[in-house]
Design an enzyme around this catalytic site. Sequence first.
Site, PDB file in Angstrom:
ATOM      1  N   LYS A 198      35.530  34.831  42.460  1.00  0.00           N
ATOM      2  CA  LYS A 198      35.502  35.871  41.648  1.00  0.00           C
ATOM      3  C   LYS A 198      34.415  36.035  40.855  1.00  0.00           C
ATOM      4  O   LYS A 198      33.767  34.962  40.424  1.00  0.00           O
ATOM      5  CB  LYS A 198      36.870  35.754  40.553  1.00  0.00           C
ATOM      6  N   LYS A 225      36.955  38.445  44.822  1.00  0.00           N
ATOM      7  CA  LYS A 225      37.305  39.407  43.988  1.00  0.00           C
ATOM      8  C   LYS A 225      36.249  39.567  43.102  1.00  0.00           C
ATOM      9  O   LYS A 225      35.434  39.000  42.314  1.00  0.00           O
ATOM     10  CB  LYS A 225      38.447  38.873  43.197  1.00  0.00           C
ATOM     11  N   ASP A 272      43.657  32.626  37.707  1.00  0.00           N
ATOM     12  CA  ASP A 272      42.410  33.204  37.602  1.00  0.00           C
ATOM     13  C   ASP A 272      41.587  32.001  36.666  1.00  0.00           C
ATOM     14  O   ASP A 272      41.865  32.331  35.354  1.00  0.00           O
ATOM     15  CB  ASP A 272      42.279  34.576  37.134  1.00  0.00           C
TER      16      ASP A 272
END
Length: 245
Positions: free
Chosen positions: A162, A194, A98
């Site tokens: 995300k 996400k 991430d």
Amino acid sequence: MDDVTAAYNLLRCLDLTSLNANDSEYKIASLCEKANSTYGKTAAVCVYPKFVPLAKEELNGSGINIATVVNFPEGENNITLLQKEIEAALKYGANEIDAVFPYKEYLNKNFAACQDYVKTAKSLCGKKIPLKLILETGEIKKALLIKDAAKIGIENGADFIKTSTGKTQVSATPEAANAILETIKSAKSKAGFKASGGIKTLEEAKKYMVLASSIMGGKWITPQNFRIGASSLLDDLINVIKRGY
């Protein structure tokens, strides 16, 4: 969809997260135990890089992925540091990355640097390691800018887009999620989505699942396409499942 079914679906799409200054080996071991629950397995745990080896040991054979963060939460544009952090994370054993998008650079309209950053991050991850790009939508704010940032991510190899780090005043919002999901659909991209930051209850998480279903279709809601990043959501999901309604 009834709440119990939604809770089961969300549990398997959950990145159970602990990214706090007071994280300890005990806390991360407890997190891993919760992730491998009797009610189902979460998609991943997300921890700081130094805890990846511990999480890998605790979750060995479980099938739960180990995610970690890079360029977190600052979102700077430092390619050298990015390379060091991703290489170290992979060496530790992370199988999902991430990475925070260099959103300050983006807001300064240095789009070429942002493109290079995402391209470099994906190159370092390779084909087998998903790159989840954290846009920090609460700082980007405007829907059109969020869409354009998501497009940069998609066009340069990000596997997931995300919303947030959860470390800014504004985290995930349905408006930001809608902008990202619409961009993924219009681009006909295989990228996933996400939502992360401030999502604590089934009611809050369900909004994102319903939104994603309405835009992408119900069959799209799988761990391969859809994730929720949260630290305390799992407790509420399990309470709903136990209660039965």
